[in-house]
Design a protein around this motif. Structure first.
Motif, PDB file in Angstrom:
ATOM      1  N   THR A  32     -26.167  -8.852  18.341  1.00  0.00           N
ATOM      2  CA  THR A  32     -25.742  -9.265  19.677  1.00  0.00           C
ATOM      3  C   THR A  32     -26.069  -8.192  20.698  1.00  0.00           C
ATOM      4  OG1 THR A  32     -23.947 -10.524  18.666  1.00  0.00           O
ATOM      5  CG2 THR A  32     -23.782 -10.116  21.022  1.00  0.00           C
ATOM      6  N   TYR A  33     -25.867  -6.935  20.311  1.00  0.00           N
ATOM      7  CA  TYR A  33     -26.184  -5.830  21.207  1.00  0.00           C
ATOM      8  C   TYR A  33     -27.671  -5.821  21.562  1.00  0.00           C
ATOM      9  CZ  TYR A  33     -27.205  -1.096  22.784  1.00  0.00           C
ATOM     10  OH  TYR A  33     -27.668  -0.019  23.497  1.00  0.00           O
ATOM     11  N   ASN A  60     -16.468   0.599  24.675  1.00  0.00           N
ATOM     12  CA  ASN A  60     -16.908   1.847  25.294  1.00  0.00           C
ATOM     13  C   ASN A  60     -18.163   2.388  24.630  1.00  0.00           C
ATOM     14  OD1 ASN A  60     -14.798   1.773  27.111  1.00  0.00           O
ATOM     15  ND2 ASN A  60     -13.465   3.081  25.890  1.00  0.00           N
ATOM     16  N   ARG A  61     -18.230   2.280  23.309  1.00  0.00           N
ATOM     17  CA  ARG A  61     -19.415   2.768  22.605  1.00  0.00           C
ATOM     18  C   ARG A  61     -20.647   1.954  22.989  1.00  0.00           C
ATOM     19  NH1 ARG A  61     -16.176   2.380  17.939  1.00  0.00           N
ATOM     20  NH2 ARG A  61     -17.686   0.955  16.971  1.00  0.00           N
ATOM     21  N   LEU A  62     -20.488   0.630  23.030  1.00  0.00           N
ATOM     22  CA  LEU A  62     -21.623  -0.233  23.361  1.00  0.00           C
ATOM     23  C   LEU A  62     -22.087  -0.021  24.799  1.00  0.00           C
ATOM     24  CD1 LEU A  62     -20.408  -3.531  21.649  1.00  0.00           C
ATOM     25  CD2 LEU A  62     -22.181  -1.966  20.825  1.00  0.00           C
ATOM     26  N   ALA A  63     -21.135   0.093  25.723  1.00  0.00           N
ATOM     27  CA  ALA A  63     -21.501   0.300  27.130  1.00  0.00           C
ATOM     28  C   ALA A  63     -22.199   1.646  27.317  1.00  0.00           C
ATOM     29  CB  ALA A  63     -20.256   0.216  28.008  1.00  0.00           C
ATOM     30  N   SER A  64     -21.685   2.671  26.646  1.00  0.00           N
ATOM     31  CA  SER A  64     -22.310   3.988  26.732  1.00  0.00           C
ATOM     32  C   SER A  64     -23.707   3.968  26.133  1.00  0.00           C
ATOM     33  CB  SER A  64     -21.439   5.020  26.016  1.00  0.00           C
ATOM     34  OG  SER A  64     -22.049   6.284  26.010  1.00  0.00           O
ATOM     35  N   GLN A  65     -23.872   3.268  25.013  1.00  0.00           N
ATOM     36  CA  GLN A  65     -25.188   3.193  24.373  1.00  0.00           C
ATOM     37  C   GLN A  65     -26.179   2.426  25.247  1.00  0.00           C
ATOM     38  OE1 GLN A  65     -24.910   1.882  20.335  1.00  0.00           O
ATOM     39  NE2 GLN A  65     -27.119   1.776  20.017  1.00  0.00           N
ATOM     40  N   LEU A  66     -25.718   1.338  25.861  1.00  0.00           N
ATOM     41  CA  LEU A  66     -26.574   0.589  26.783  1.00  0.00           C
ATOM     42  C   LEU A  66     -27.072   1.476  27.915  1.00  0.00           C
ATOM     43  CD1 LEU A  66     -25.070  -2.962  27.502  1.00  0.00           C
ATOM     44  CD2 LEU A  66     -27.378  -2.428  26.697  1.00  0.00           C
ATOM     45  N   LEU A 544     -10.712  11.635  26.029  1.00  0.00           N
ATOM     46  CA  LEU A 544     -11.699  11.689  27.108  1.00  0.00           C
ATOM     47  C   LEU A 544     -13.044  11.146  26.634  1.00  0.00           C
ATOM     48  CD1 LEU A 544     -12.246  12.503  30.037  1.00  0.00           C
ATOM     49  CD2 LEU A 544     -12.838  14.802  29.220  1.00  0.00           C
ATOM     50  N   ALA A 545     -13.359  11.376  25.365  1.00  0.00           N
ATOM     51  CA  ALA A 545     -14.613  10.864  24.804  1.00  0.00           C
ATOM     52  C   ALA A 545     -14.671   9.345  24.814  1.00  0.00           C
ATOM     53  CB  ALA A 545     -14.798  11.384  23.383  1.00  0.00           C
ATOM     54  N   GLN A 546     -13.524   8.693  24.858  1.00  0.00           N
ATOM     55  CA  GLN A 546     -13.515   7.231  24.920  1.00  0.00           C
ATOM     56  C   GLN A 546     -13.885   6.722  26.302  1.00  0.00           C
ATOM     57  OE1 GLN A 546     -13.022   6.185  21.721  1.00  0.00           O
ATOM     58  NE2 GLN A 546     -12.780   8.406  21.494  1.00  0.00           N
ATOM     59  N   HIS A 547     -13.961   7.625  27.272  1.00  0.00           N
ATOM     60  CA  HIS A 547     -14.269   7.216  28.652  1.00  0.00           C
ATOM     61  C   HIS A 547     -15.589   7.780  29.155  1.00  0.00           C
ATOM     62  CE1 HIS A 547     -10.216   5.516  29.220  1.00  0.00           C
ATOM     63  NE2 HIS A 547      -9.781   6.572  28.553  1.00  0.00           N
ATOM     64  N   GLN A 548     -15.967   8.975  28.736  1.00  0.00           N
ATOM     65  CA  GLN A 548     -17.202   9.566  29.241  1.00  0.00           C
ATOM     66  C   GLN A 548     -17.713  10.645  28.288  1.00  0.00           C
ATOM     67  OE1 GLN A 548     -16.060  11.296  33.046  1.00  0.00           O
ATOM     68  NE2 GLN A 548     -15.586  13.263  32.117  1.00  0.00           N
ATOM     69  N   SER A 549     -19.024  10.903  28.354  1.00  0.00           N
ATOM     70  CA  SER A 549     -19.691  11.955  27.574  1.00  0.00           C
ATOM     71  C   SER A 549     -19.155  12.015  26.142  1.00  0.00           C
ATOM     72  CB  SER A 549     -19.503  13.321  28.259  1.00  0.00           C
ATOM     73  OG  SER A 549     -19.931  13.284  29.588  1.00  0.00           O
ATOM     74  N   TRP A 589     -15.324  10.281  12.358  1.00  0.00           N
ATOM     75  CA  TRP A 589     -15.675   8.859  12.351  1.00  0.00           C
ATOM     76  C   TRP A 589     -16.215   8.427  13.710  1.00  0.00           C
ATOM     77  CZ3 TRP A 589     -13.990   5.043  15.580  1.00  0.00           C
ATOM     78  CH2 TRP A 589     -14.389   3.745  15.265  1.00  0.00           C
ATOM     79  N   ASN A 590     -15.544   8.845  14.763  1.00  0.00           N
ATOM     80  CA  ASN A 590     -15.957   8.461  16.112  1.00  0.00           C
ATOM     81  C   ASN A 590     -17.357   8.987  16.430  1.00  0.00           C
ATOM     82  OD1 ASN A 590     -13.860   8.243  19.101  1.00  0.00           O
ATOM     83  ND2 ASN A 590     -15.746   7.203  18.565  1.00  0.00           N
ATOM     84  N   LEU A 591     -17.623  10.229  16.048  1.00  0.00           N
ATOM     85  CA  LEU A 591     -18.936  10.813  16.321  1.00  0.00           C
ATOM     86  C   LEU A 591     -20.027  10.095  15.540  1.00  0.00           C
ATOM     87  CD1 LEU A 591     -20.340  13.011  17.927  1.00  0.00           C
ATOM     88  CD2 LEU A 591     -19.859  14.616  16.069  1.00  0.00           C
TER      89      LEU A 591
END
Length: 777
Positions: A32-33, A60-66, A544-549, A589-591
């Motif tokens: 889908t992505y 957030n991960r998908l939007a950041s990757q896009l 903070l990583a869930q929102h930016q950088s 895991w998040n990284l």
């Protein structure tokens, strides 16, 4: 499992892409992505895309990757587009939720050069935060969407709205004008995710403890009987600026410090946003009034001044005396029988006859106590200053709170007592920083006991302001331990505030406060507090990583957690050590969602296993259940990354199932306790994850399992999905997800074993679920 459909409809054509054969949720999300990325990269104008995702972390991960991948592809296309973004990410402005106006404003502030021929796309994030806004703001957002035809002629760009499912359905129903213009819908399913890391957020109290002796049993009873219904309401509390008058009303919004708070870190002496004694202080913070000489606090509506209350009811051994039962009885009865609501507070003409020999005493006027500096106790004058009286009262209630008697009433009384003590102290008193720190702690605790989000925010803001005022009254080099304590508390309060408003700004302020605390907190001198602050810093970076950088902030979180582990030993602090290992595993895991997934996921598994060495099923069942849940999730993602190695994928899924089973077994064990013990994770989601793992083992041909084993796993999937449906509320997304999984499993029983298989599956389903299931089979 819910069938995932993504549609992409250019203006001139229509295309629907549906694949009902795959059951690999994460693989579907990747497909889908890729479709969404392709749609945005075509650079078509006036396209309206909708991405539906309930999993905020995944979103957030998908939007950041896009954002990242489209930026890279844009830079590769031509030199002229390198300096102009291909996708702009905007957070919805909650004060005026108009995405079209935000896009137009961005374009006006960043006009393209003549060489730029490709207009950027926009993705709008943060729509889920509208759920916490008043209905007027929610209706305003829908109103702006309905006016899409007014905005489209001015926009030569594409728009991507990220929506949770409730808002997706709301827009379809309530903004049909917008919906008829939409170009494509891309639905993402939630994936197993571990619990977020935790900080050690118990407030650090000041060390200026007063030795409080045993008080008579009538102390609290007398005080509470007088204050009941006046000082303390049963709901949430608020202050007004005319005095410290508890009311059942919403606090004003002007306590947010904004940019003024930023200076507190760099200029500890001059960055106080509130001038003590300034009568123009905000409505929702009484400390700005505390040093006023004409301050005359009021309790309730009866007009009884606080000084009079404390002078008559304070029964603490610190006064070296006791109030006789006869005196208590006389005072309380006389107060009940002779209300003084008509008397003016602070008016010198207002008096109250305490007894025949004592004469008149003025009520509510600070000078009444200041002049005599004494209380009449058993006929003997005891010299006690007003500040000491209020401090004794505050300390008495703080002691009860720290002993476990945490209630809004106790918190409210302690707060008022400390604020009155501050008003009575000299402005340069050395006691002020510690009292302000404790006051901030009490506000913070009050925020966690409120059920009203607006009130929670207000209490946190008031606590933050108390900490900041405290910081202006000390020099860090002269009192490093106190300074570090207050900064650590300030960081935690900002971390809580990030849950309700301005998450990025609040988390950045939280990080700065923790870093400032660590400048004056040594691992060699105070290892436990140093390790605790490092853990809190790591957790702030994780959020903070869930929102930016995300990559940069997650690396910072891992560094802080690793530093914390250096000072927690498994001999003396094994539970804290295990907690940090759990946090570290979640950061790994998040990284893994952004880089080197195999390596980071394997490290996550090792960290969770280390945590379980001390978070055992016997010693810490609730914590152990949480870590087992996280371990199962890490194994699930490792299995998903091994699509080409069936043997390893099989092994990981088996480990995943075992970990989830351990977590659920502990949950069921804790539920049988008296009283039952709750856990801090979504058990329905864990059951769905366990069912998903069973389903994958039962249906994927590459595992080459025999028929009996496959049937066992399929039955395991069915059992967990049924339990998820029974535990969820029919209107919830979790229930609908579990129901979709259940229907898919029943269909698989039919595909594998015919009508007898379907009947077997239906025989395991409670009758109350059948009306929803049968029409969809």
């Amino acid at each position: 499992m819910r069938t995932i459909k993504s549609t992409f409809t250019p203006l001139a054509t229509s295309m629907i892409v549906t694949d009902a054969t795959s059951h690999k949720v994460s693989s579907w999300n990747r497909q889908t992505y890729q479709r969404l990325k392709l749609a945005l990269s075509l650079n078509l104008r006036r396209q309206i895309f909708v991405a539906v995702c309930d999993d905020l972390s995944l979103r957030n991960r998908l939007a950041s990757q896009l954002h990242h991948e489209l930026e890279i592809s844009s830079a590769r296309e031509s030199f002229s587009s390198q300096s102009y973004p291909k996708l702009v990410s905007l957070n919805l402005n909650l004060s005026d939720p108009n995405p079209f106006a935000q896009m137009i404003q961005w374009l006006s502030q960043n006009p393209p050069s003549r060489r730029i021929t490709i207009a950027p796309g926009f993705q709008i994030l943060g729509i889920e935060r509208l759920t916490r806004q008043p209905p007027t703001i929610q209706r305003l957002f829908l109103k702006h969407l309905r006016k899409i035809e007014c905005h489209l002629p001015h926009l030569e760009v594409s728009l991507l709205l990220w929506l949770p499912r409730p808002w997706f359905h709301n827009i379809v129903q309530s903004a049909p004008e917008f919906w008829q213009w939409h170009t494509g819908v891309f639905e993402f399913e939630g994936e197993p995710t571990p619990l977020p890391p935790v900080g050690i957020y118990s407030p650090e109290s000041s060390d200026n403890r007063r030795e409080l002796g045993e008080t008579t049993g009538s102390f609290k009873a007398d005080l509470r009987s007088l204050l009941d219904g006046d000082l303390v309401e049963t709901g949430d509390f608020a202050f007004n600026s005319d005095g410290i008058n508890w009311q059942n009303q919403l606090v004003g919004d002007d306590a947010l410090l904004g940019s003024a708070a930023n200076g507190i870190m760099s200029d500890r002496r001059d960055a106080c946003p509130t001038d003590i004694g300034d009568r123009s202080g905000g409505d929702n913070f009484a400390i700005s009034q505390l040093y006023r000489n004409d301050f005359a606090p009021v309790i309730g509506d009866d007009g009884i001044g606080d000084n009079f209350l404390v002078s008559q009811l304070l029964n603490i051994d610190g006064f070296n005396s006791e109030i006789s039962d006869e005196y208590n009885s006389f005072t309380l009865n006389d107060l009940k029988n002779n209300p003084i609501s008509d008397q003016k507070i602070g008016d010198n003409s207002a008096s109250y006859q305490l007894n025949g020999d004592e004469g008149n005493r003025e009520i509510g006027d600070n000078s009444a106590i200041a002049e005599s500096d004494s209380f009449i106790v058993d006929g003997v004058k005891e010299s006690v200053s007003p500040a000491d009286a209020y401090l004794q009262l505050g300390d008495q209630y703080r002691q009860a709170i720290e002993g476990g008697d945490v209630s809004e009433e106790n918190l409210a009384i302690a707060i008022q007592a400390y604020e009155l003590a501050l008003q009575s102290l000299d402005e340069s008193s050395s006691q002020a920083p510690n009292i302000l720190n404790d006051l901030g702690n009490l506000y913070w605790m009050l925020s966690r006991h409120s059920h009203n989000i607006a009130h929670r925010t207000s209490y946190l803001e008031q606590g933050i302001q108390a900490y900041q005022i405290a910081l202006t009254k000390i020099v860090a080099e002269d009192a490093p331990q106190i300074y570090a304590m207050i900064q650590n508390n300030l960081g935690a309060a900002y971390g809580d505030l990030a849950r309700y408003q301005e998450p990025v700004e609040s988390l950045e302020l939280s990080i700065r406060a923790y870093q400032e605390a660590l400048h004056y907190r040594s691992g060699e001198i105070d290892p436990i507090k140093y390790a605790s602050t490092q853990n809190n810093l790591g957790t702030a970076y994780w959020y903070l990583a869930q929102h930016q950088s995300p990559v940069e902030n997650l690396h910072q979180a891992i560094t802080a957690y690793a530093e914390s582990l250096c000072y927690y030993t498994t001999e003396s602090e094994k539970m804290n050590w295990a907690m940090i290992q759990n946090n570290l595993g979640t950061a790994y895991w998040n990284l893994a969602q952004y880089e080197q997934p195999q390596m980071w996921l394997e490290l996550a598994v090792l960290a969770y296993k280390d945590a379980l060495s001390y978070r055992t099923h016997e010693s810490a069942p609730a914590a152990s259940a949480a870590t087992e849940n996280n371990l199962g999730t890490a194994y699930w993602h490792l299995a998903d990354r091994c699509q080409d190695v069936p043997e390893r994928r099989l092994e990981y899924l088996q480990h995943c199932i075992l970990a989830y089973q351990n977590a659920i077994a502990l949950v069921e064990q804790l539920a049988e306790n008296n009283p039952p013990v709750s856990v801090n994770f979504d058990v329905i989601a864990t059951r769905n994850n366990l069912g998903l793992a069973h389903y994958q083992l039962a249906t994927e041909a590459e595992f080459s399992l025999d028929g009996a084993v496959k049937s066992e796993h399929l039955a395991g999937a069915l059992e967990q999905q049924v339990k998820s449906c029974l535990a969820g509320k029919p209107e919830s997304d979790a229930y609908q997800t579990a129901l979709s999984y259940l229907i898919k499993t029943i269909r698989t029983f039919y595909q594998e074993r015919g009508i007898s298989g379907q009947n077997f599956a239906l025989s395991k389903v409670p009758g109350k679920l059948l009306p929803e299931i049968l029409p969809r089979l």
